[in-house]
Structure formats: C-alpha cells, structure tokens
Design a protein around this motif. Structure first.
Motif, mmCIF file in Angstrom:
data_model
loop_
_atom_site.group_PDB
_atom_site.id
_atom_site.type_symbol
_atom_site.label_atom_id
_atom_site.label_comp_id
_atom_site.label_asym_id
_atom_site.label_seq_id
_atom_site.Cartn_x
_atom_site.Cartn_y
_atom_site.Cartn_z
ATOM 1 N N LYS A 4 -46.802 10.124 -13.171
ATOM 2 C CA LYS A 4 -45.774 11.071 -12.773
ATOM 3 C C LYS A 4 -44.560 10.827 -13.650
ATOM 4 C CE LYS A 4 -43.003 12.656 -8.930
ATOM 5 N NZ LYS A 4 -42.464 12.340 -7.636
ATOM 6 N N HIS A 5 -44.057 11.871 -14.283
ATOM 7 C CA HIS A 5 -43.004 11.802 -15.282
ATOM 8 C C HIS A 5 -41.773 12.545 -14.749
ATOM 9 C CE1 HIS A 5 -41.560 12.086 -19.529
ATOM 10 N NE2 HIS A 5 -41.081 13.240 -19.125
ATOM 11 N N SER A 6 -40.608 11.872 -14.714
ATOM 12 C CA SER A 6 -39.399 12.565 -14.288
ATOM 13 C C SER A 6 -38.244 12.259 -15.239
ATOM 14 C CB SER A 6 -39.020 12.193 -12.843
ATOM 15 O OG SER A 6 -38.813 10.802 -12.740
ATOM 16 N N VAL A 7 -37.505 13.297 -15.608
ATOM 17 C CA VAL A 7 -36.377 13.154 -16.530
ATOM 18 C C VAL A 7 -35.181 12.599 -15.759
ATOM 19 C CG1 VAL A 7 -34.778 14.376 -18.045
ATOM 20 C CG2 VAL A 7 -37.202 14.981 -18.043
ATOM 21 N N ILE A 8 -34.654 11.483 -16.255
ATOM 22 C CA ILE A 8 -33.508 10.812 -15.632
ATOM 23 C C ILE A 8 -32.210 11.216 -16.326
ATOM 24 C CG2 ILE A 8 -32.507 8.551 -15.106
ATOM 25 C CD1 ILE A 8 -35.139 9.102 -13.625
ATOM 26 N N MET A 9 -32.263 11.377 -17.650
ATOM 27 C CA MET A 9 -31.110 11.795 -18.447
ATOM 28 C C MET A 9 -31.571 12.883 -19.411
ATOM 29 S SD MET A 9 -29.443 8.080 -19.481
ATOM 30 C CE MET A 9 -27.888 8.690 -20.135
ATOM 31 N N ASP A 10 -30.839 13.986 -19.453
ATOM 32 C CA ASP A 10 -31.139 15.024 -20.434
ATOM 33 C C ASP A 10 -30.283 14.781 -21.677
ATOM 34 O OD1 ASP A 10 -28.575 15.900 -19.753
ATOM 35 O OD2 ASP A 10 -29.269 17.713 -18.743
ATOM 36 N N GLU A 11 -30.370 15.690 -22.627
ATOM 37 C CA GLU A 11 -29.638 15.533 -23.891
ATOM 38 C C GLU A 11 -28.131 15.409 -23.669
ATOM 39 O OE1 GLU A 11 -29.366 17.664 -28.286
ATOM 40 O OE2 GLU A 11 -30.669 18.505 -26.750
ATOM 41 N N ASP A 12 -27.564 16.218 -22.785
ATOM 42 C CA ASP A 12 -26.119 16.156 -22.511
ATOM 43 C C ASP A 12 -25.731 14.823 -21.890
ATOM 44 O OD1 ASP A 12 -25.714 18.689 -23.546
ATOM 45 O OD2 ASP A 12 -25.784 19.678 -21.584
ATOM 46 N N ALA A 13 -26.528 14.322 -20.966
ATOM 47 C CA ALA A 13 -26.242 13.035 -20.326
ATOM 48 C C ALA A 13 -26.308 11.907 -21.346
ATOM 49 C CB ALA A 13 -27.214 12.781 -19.180
ATOM 50 N N MET A 14 -27.269 11.967 -22.269
ATOM 51 C CA MET A 14 -27.364 10.956 -23.319
ATOM 52 C C MET A 14 -26.140 11.001 -24.225
ATOM 53 S SD MET A 14 -31.410 11.091 -24.365
ATOM 54 C CE MET A 14 -31.301 9.826 -25.635
ATOM 55 N N SER A 15 -25.707 12.193 -24.569
ATOM 56 C CA SER A 15 -24.529 12.354 -25.424
ATOM 57 C C SER A 15 -23.273 11.803 -24.733
ATOM 58 C CB SER A 15 -24.346 13.833 -25.775
ATOM 59 O OG SER A 15 -23.220 13.999 -26.595
ATOM 60 N N ARG A 16 -23.138 12.109 -23.445
ATOM 61 C CA ARG A 16 -21.986 11.576 -22.687
ATOM 62 C C ARG A 16 -22.035 10.054 -22.626
ATOM 63 N NH1 ARG A 16 -23.215 16.073 -19.528
ATOM 64 N NH2 ARG A 16 -24.346 14.794 -18.025
ATOM 65 N N ALA A 17 -23.226 9.498 -22.473
ATOM 66 C CA ALA A 17 -23.377 8.038 -22.425
ATOM 67 C C ALA A 17 -22.959 7.413 -23.753
ATOM 68 C CB ALA A 17 -24.818 7.663 -22.076
ATOM 69 N N ILE A 18 -23.353 8.009 -24.863
ATOM 70 C CA ILE A 18 -22.958 7.504 -26.188
ATOM 71 C C ILE A 18 -21.431 7.546 -26.314
ATOM 72 C CG2 ILE A 18 -23.001 8.004 -28.677
ATOM 73 C CD1 ILE A 18 -25.636 6.852 -27.892
ATOM 74 N N THR A 19 -20.828 8.651 -25.905
ATOM 75 C CA THR A 19 -19.368 8.778 -25.974
ATOM 76 C C THR A 19 -18.689 7.724 -25.104
ATOM 77 O OG1 THR A 19 -19.481 11.126 -26.493
ATOM 78 C CG2 THR A 19 -17.409 10.326 -25.530
ATOM 79 N N ARG A 20 -19.202 7.523 -23.902
ATOM 80 C CA ARG A 20 -18.606 6.522 -22.994
ATOM 81 C C ARG A 20 -18.733 5.120 -23.585
ATOM 82 N NH1 ARG A 20 -21.652 7.116 -19.243
ATOM 83 N NH2 ARG A 20 -22.718 5.145 -19.042
ATOM 84 N N ILE A 21 -19.892 4.802 -24.126
ATOM 85 C CA ILE A 21 -20.089 3.495 -24.748
ATOM 86 C C ILE A 21 -19.119 3.325 -25.920
ATOM 87 C CG2 ILE A 21 -21.700 2.101 -26.123
ATOM 88 C CD1 ILE A 21 -23.957 3.227 -24.281
#
Length: 187
Positions: A4-21
């Motif tokens: 069973k596969h579920s998306v935890i972070m989409d492209e926008d969430a990944m981009s926001r995470a990079i910016t926050r880091i």
C-alpha cells in the motif's frame, strides 16, 4: 506480497521543506560563510543541489558542493553484492576548517550518516559536520540525529519511505509504502 503506497509529501511540500531547511541553516550559522554542502549519493545529491540553489538565492553567494559515495565506508559492505555499484565521489574543495552540511534523503538507522561522517573525516578536520535530511523516519541504531529535517515520519519496520526526485524518478514526492509480510530494510 501486497503493498500500500501513500504520498506523505507532494512537490510543494518538498519545496517548502527545502526552503525551511535553508532558513534554519542561515539562522543557526548566522549566514552561510564557510559552509559547504556534501550530498550523499544518490538522492542526497539531488536534495543538496536544491538546497544549494535555495541558499544561494537567499544569501546571494555561491556555495561549494561535493558529492559523496559512502559505499566503501559501509559497515555492511561484505553483505552487499559481490560488485557493489559505485556512484563516485567528487569533492573539489578543502574540508579542513569548513562547516560541512551532509545532505541525504532519509535518516533511518544512522548507519549511512556514520559512514558519511567517517568519509568526510578522512578528507580532513572540518570545523563542524551537520546533517540535513528530507525525512527522519526513526529506528536509530546509532547515536545519530539530523540537525535539519524536512519532515519527521514515524514508521514501523514494515514500512519503507521513498523520496522521489524528478531528475531520477520522474516525480517529486515522499511516499510511504506499507508491506504485508517480510520486508527488505532500506537505509
């Protein structure tokens, strides 16, 4: 075996995470002076490229970035295939006296981070070594922690975290795969 596969972070969430880091790195280090990024092969390199770009946009300076293959520093090298795949290391700057930020996609047992630290230390004495990851999934076997985390995702050992990047996987997302039955653990 059913998965069973579920998306935890989409492209926008990944981009926001990079910016926050990126902002966290700037704040913690009072800028980016003397900082160098080292991406751990393979997906850590892709994340490091994005983090480098974001830091340079925010600070207006160019940052050195290296690529590290930890294959020969792994503590399970004898358990790998007879001919392990070597992706190559390319660090064309002196690590001595630099603040090194190791970048990887997933922090799990801590063994990859340990191997990367050992590899960097062989290149010289850095002023500091920090770790940035997109996902911390828990289950540490060594006393390793990330300094910068995109998202903490508590997992079971029957789950696998997949961090996908467009350049390698055709999409940008973090997904959790739940498997029924035996699983092969990933680092």
């Amino acid at each position: 075996m059913e998965t069973k596969h579920s998306v935890i972070m989409d492209e926008d969430a990944m981009s926001r995470a990079i910016t926050r880091i990126a902002f966290e790195i700037i704040e913690k280090n009072k800028g980016v002076e003397n900082i160098a990024l080292i991406g751990i092969q393979r997906r850590g390199v892709l994340m490091a490229n994005r983090l480098k770009k974001r830091l340079e946009e925010l600070e207006g300076v160019s940052l050195p970035m290296g690529i590290l293959d930890i294959t020969f520093y792994r503590d399970d090298l004898s358990l790998l295939a007879e001919m392990p795949v070597i992706n190559g290391t390319n660090i064309d700057f002196m690590v001595i006296g630099k603040k090194i930020i190791l970048v990887d996609d997933v922090l799990f047992t801590g063994r990859t981070a340990r191997a990367a630290i050992e590899a960097v230390m062989e290149l010289g004495r850095a002023a500091k070594i920090e770790l940035a990851v997109m996902v911390d999934r828990g289950h540490r076997e060594l006393p390793i922690r990330a300094d910068y985390v995109g998202k903490n995702i508590p997992t079971s050992r029957q789950e696998v975290v997949h961090v996908s990047f467009e350049e390698l996987d055709g999409s940008n997302e973090v997904a959790l795969e739940k498997k029924n039955g035996q699983t092969k653990e990933e680092e």
